[in-house]
Design an enzyme around this catalytic site. Structure first.
Site, short mmCIF file in Angstrom:
data_model
loop_
_atom_site.label_atom_id
_atom_site.label_comp_id
_atom_site.label_asym_id
_atom_site.label_seq_id
_atom_site.Cartn_x
_atom_site.Cartn_y
_atom_site.Cartn_z
N HIS A 156 0.75 -1.11 0.12
CA HIS A 156 0.02 0.06 -0.02
C HIS A 156 0.92 1.38 -0.01
CE1 HIS A 156 -3.76 2.08 0.52
NE2 HIS A 156 -4.44 1.15 1.02
N ASP A 195 -12.25 -5.45 -17.06
CA ASP A 195 -12.27 -6.07 -18.38
C ASP A 195 -11.00 -6.59 -19.19
OD1 ASP A 195 -13.12 -7.91 -20.45
OD2 ASP A 195 -14.67 -6.48 -21.14
C1 LIG Z 1 -15.11 9.29 2.21
C2 LIG Z 1 -16.03 8.61 1.40
C3 LIG Z 1 -16.00 7.09 1.67
C4 LIG Z 1 -17.56 9.14 1.40
O1 LIG Z 1 -18.52 8.48 0.56
P1 LIG Z 1 -19.78 9.21 0.31
O2 LIG Z 1 -20.53 8.53 -0.84
O3 LIG Z 1 -20.61 9.17 1.61
O4 LIG Z 1 -19.60 10.64 -0.08
P2 LIG Z 1 -19.19 11.41 -1.10
O5 LIG Z 1 -19.07 12.85 -1.06
O6 LIG Z 1 -18.01 10.85 -1.91
O7 LIG Z 1 -20.55 11.28 -2.37
C5 LIG Z 1 -21.74 11.82 -2.03
C6 LIG Z 1 -22.69 11.39 -3.26
O8 LIG Z 1 -22.03 12.05 -4.38
C7 LIG Z 1 -22.18 10.86 -5.44
N1 LIG Z 1 -21.11 10.43 -5.99
C8 LIG Z 1 -19.73 10.65 -5.40
N2 LIG Z 1 -18.62 10.36 -6.25
C9 LIG Z 1 -19.19 9.41 -7.28
C10 LIG Z 1 -18.87 8.69 -8.26
N3 LIG Z 1 -17.53 8.62 -8.47
N4 LIG Z 1 -19.80 8.25 -8.97
C11 LIG Z 1 -21.09 8.48 -8.97
N5 LIG Z 1 -21.56 9.11 -7.79
C12 LIG Z 1 -20.72 9.88 -6.99
C13 LIG Z 1 -22.95 9.88 -4.79
O9 LIG Z 1 -24.35 10.04 -5.37
C14 LIG Z 1 -23.06 10.13 -3.40
O10 LIG Z 1 -24.41 9.93 -2.76
P3 LIG Z 1 -25.10 8.75 -2.79
O11 LIG Z 1 -24.27 7.36 -2.48
O12 LIG Z 1 -26.49 8.82 -2.05
O13 LIG Z 1 -25.49 8.26 -4.17
C15 LIG Z 1 -15.69 8.87 -0.32
O14 LIG Z 1 -15.89 9.97 -0.70
C16 LIG Z 1 -14.23 8.26 -0.57
O15 LIG Z 1 -13.21 9.02 -0.35
N6 LIG Z 1 -14.09 7.21 -0.92
C17 LIG Z 1 -12.93 6.54 -1.57
C18 LIG Z 1 -12.52 5.44 -0.43
C19 LIG Z 1 -11.29 4.82 -1.37
O16 LIG Z 1 -10.47 5.25 -2.09
N7 LIG Z 1 -11.16 3.48 -0.66
C20 LIG Z 1 -10.23 2.53 -1.11
C21 LIG Z 1 -9.17 2.12 -0.07
S1 LIG Z 1 -7.87 1.33 -0.89
C22 LIG Z 1 -8.07 -0.34 -0.78
O17 LIG Z 1 -9.32 -0.58 -0.08
C23 LIG Z 1 -7.73 -1.19 -1.69
C24 LIG Z 1 -8.39 -1.89 -2.79
O18 LIG Z 1 -9.71 -1.62 -2.90
O19 LIG Z 1 -8.20 -2.71 -3.47
#
Ligand SMILES: CC(C)(COP(=O)(O)OP(=O)(O)OC[C@H]1O[C@@H](n2cnc3c(N)ncnc32)[C@H](O)[C@@H]1OP(=O)(O)O)[C@@H](O)C(=O)NCCC(=O)NCCSC(=O)CC(=O)O
Length: 503
Positions: A198, A438
């Site tokens: 990571h 894919d």
């Molecule tokens: C902090 C968060 C978890 C919060 O998520 P939330 O969904 O609550 O909040 P948000 O601000 O991102 O999004 C709010 C709303 O915006 C919309 N929205 C935001 N981004 C979007 C996108 N890319 N596509 C479609 N919709 C999106 C959604 O409708 C969502 O509401 P609604 O849901 O109601 O429609 C996220 O923002 C985030 O940073 N995620 C990334 C985490 C990540 O990278 N993880 C991987 C870790 S590494 C790992 O683990 C290794 C591996 O994977 O292999």
């Protein structure tokens, strides 16, 4: 038991063809025994970038990368249903995967590099030297492919032979960052196992890489990555005015990780008596949970809550409460003992920093968000609403760099680390679109992150069969998993249906 079958000294010949260097390993086939899933390794080779395509480069670790320095690697597996013969696998599929991997690594060259801490540097860095490569293992298995794909509980040990180990040569103080394995289940499917440190990449960068490899492979080597989606290597965009990197380095000093003793042991995963299962929260059930929470939060004035109840928030709140009840029982937190429970999730800061970083920024850009609350809060009647409010409020808080630091200090505190059975963390994301990876064989039927067995994290993914639904993966002992399954199914059934429910 160790799965380390690779020995550097065994590399005997340079069989480079065209611009790809293949160093075939002189070994007879090796078997992983002692677990239901048996895998036979038929080849191991090192895939380098096209010769002289990238010159020797050093990339300093930012404080975002340093957070992950001492943590174990991520093991992700993709399963593809695909009818193929042995000949097709060895003569067409593997050469195409090797060729496309080499081309993709040209753009993602740090993944072929090494983690090291040079004498002249104040902090560790990633070094890519011309000729560096990634180990690719090719294997065959006659295990029941379909049983690995299903959602019901199965031994987590069955997945271990499908992911490679990072081949650390501890004495050299130089550490590889990525290892890959392709396993054929003849006539049934293909599985791609990835082990990634990571420290070099977060979820967004990793999925950028894997999708680029997949699309290059799908187009049979015709390089498909469009110029606008090339990784961005400009590290100066990550500002560190408070010297957070030094805070991390001082912390590592206490763990005896210094320039002089740069010998990070990232232990291979050990088999364990646990099962892995996947649960699906349908779109209709997510709506039911939301409606139920809104009623609980309503102060009688029918105002919208001042935070966003996203799919992520609703899923996490629901799973956190089910998980607490499965571990500690339905009636918890009563009496004199009412311990603190922790919820930890990564937040991608690329779009939240000032100035904003491009989506294609290569490396780590995750803030660890930590929530604490009393177990009785979660176990009570309004537990899911309390959890949702806590998580949603943290997400809407402005990201400040010193906020990241505060979280890390909490993470490293003894209070937190001494309570591993009271921490629920999150891996994966529904926004990384893993089911759109894919290689030319269609979208994956399933994807797992096996390293959640060590961390106890839940794995979130979008659901491939229903828009708006969420897949939740977890690894628990059998009896806890059965309790979790029961709470997960029954709790939402007890909520009033929404007007959109088809019932
Ligand atoms: C902090 C968060 C978890 C919060 O998520 P939330 O969904 O609550 O909040 P948000 O601000 O991102 O999004 C709010 C709303 O915006 C919309 N929205 C935001 N981004 C979007 C996108 N890319 N596509 C479609 N919709 C999106 C959604 O409708 C969502 O509401 P609604 O849901 O109601 O429609 C996220 O923002 C985030 O940073 N995620 C990334 C985490 C990540 O990278 N993880 C991987 C870790 S590494 C790992 O683990 C290794 C591996 O994977 O292999």
């Amino acid at each position: 038991m160790s799965y380390n079958f690779y020995k550097g000294e065994d590399i005997i010949s340079d069989c480079s063809s065209t611009h790809i260097q293949f160093f075939e390993i002189n070994q007879s086939s090796l078997m992983f025994m002692g677990m239901s899933c048996t895998v036979r390794v038929v080849d191991q080779c090192q895939i380098a970038l096209p010769s002289d395509s990238v010159s020797t480069t050093s990339m300093p670790l930012t404080f975002f990368d340093l957070m992950w320095l001492a943590l174990p690697p991520v093991h992700r597996i993709f399963f593809y249903e695909m009818d193929h013969s042995k000949t097709q696998f060895t003569k067409t599929i593997i050469p195409n995967l090797k060729h496309s991997l080499s081309l993709t690594l040209q753009q993602f060259f740090p993944l072929a590099g090494k983690l090291t801490w040079p004498k002249e540097s104040t902090k560790p860095e990633i070094q890519y030297s011309n000729g560096d490569s990634v180990v690719l293992t090719v294997a065959v298995s006659d295990y029941n492919f379909d049983s690995l794909l299903c959602n019901h509980a199965k031994s987590v040990n069955d997945f271990y032979p499908l992911v490679p180990q990072l081949c650390n040569t501890a004495s050299s103080k130089v550490f590889p960052l990525l290892a890959l394995q392709v396993t054929s289940f003849p006539n049934k499917g293909i599985c791609i196992g990835i082990t990634l440190d990571h420290v070099v990449a977060d979820g967004r960068t990793f999925h950028h890489f894997i999708k680029s490899w997949a699309s290059t492979s799908r187009l049979e080597g015709k390089n498909s990555t469009m110029s606008e989606s090339l990784p961005c290597y400009n590290r100066s965009v990550v500002k560190d005015p408070n010297g957070m990197d030094m805070v991390f380095l001082n912390h590592y000093k206490k763990l005896n990780i210094t320039k002089e003793s740069f010998n990070i042991t990232k232990d291979p995963m050990a088999p364990m008596d646990k099962v892995l299962a996947t649960f699906v929260l349908s779109h209709a059930n997510i709506k039911r949970i939301k409606q139920w929470i809104l009623i609980r939060l309503d102060d009688g004035k029918e105002r919208k809550p001042p935070f966003h109840l996203s799919t992520f928030v609703l899923t996490c709140a629901y799973v956190w409460v089910c998980s607490i009840k499965a571990r500690w029982g339905d009636v918890v937190g009563s009496g004199s003992e009412d311990p603190i429970e922790y919820f930890l999730f990564p937040m991608d800061c690329r779009a939240r920093l000032e100035p904003v970083l491009p989506n294609t920024y290569f490396g780590n850009c995750l803030k660890s968000c930590l929530i604490k609350t009393k177990r009785s809060d979660l176990a009570g009647e309004t537990g899911i609403a309390i959890a949702a409010e806590l998580i949603a409020k943290v997400i809407q808080k402005k990201v400040e760099e010193d906020g990241i630091l505060k979280d890390m200090e909490t993470l490293f505190s003894s209070d937190f680390s001494s309570a591993p059975d009271r921490i629920l963390s999150v891996a994966g994301s529904t926004k990384l679109y893993i089911y759109k990876t894919d290689f030319g064989w269609g979208n994956p039927k399933k994807s797992e992150v096996i390293s959640i067995a060590n961390t106890g994290a839940i794995l979130l993914s979008e659901c491939p069969s229903e828009i708006g639904a969420v897949e939740v993966g977890l690894v628990r002992n059998k009896s806890e998993m059965e309790k979790f399954a029961s709470f997960f199914t029954k709790t939402v059934e007890g909520f009033p249906p929404t007007k959109d429910d088809n019932c």
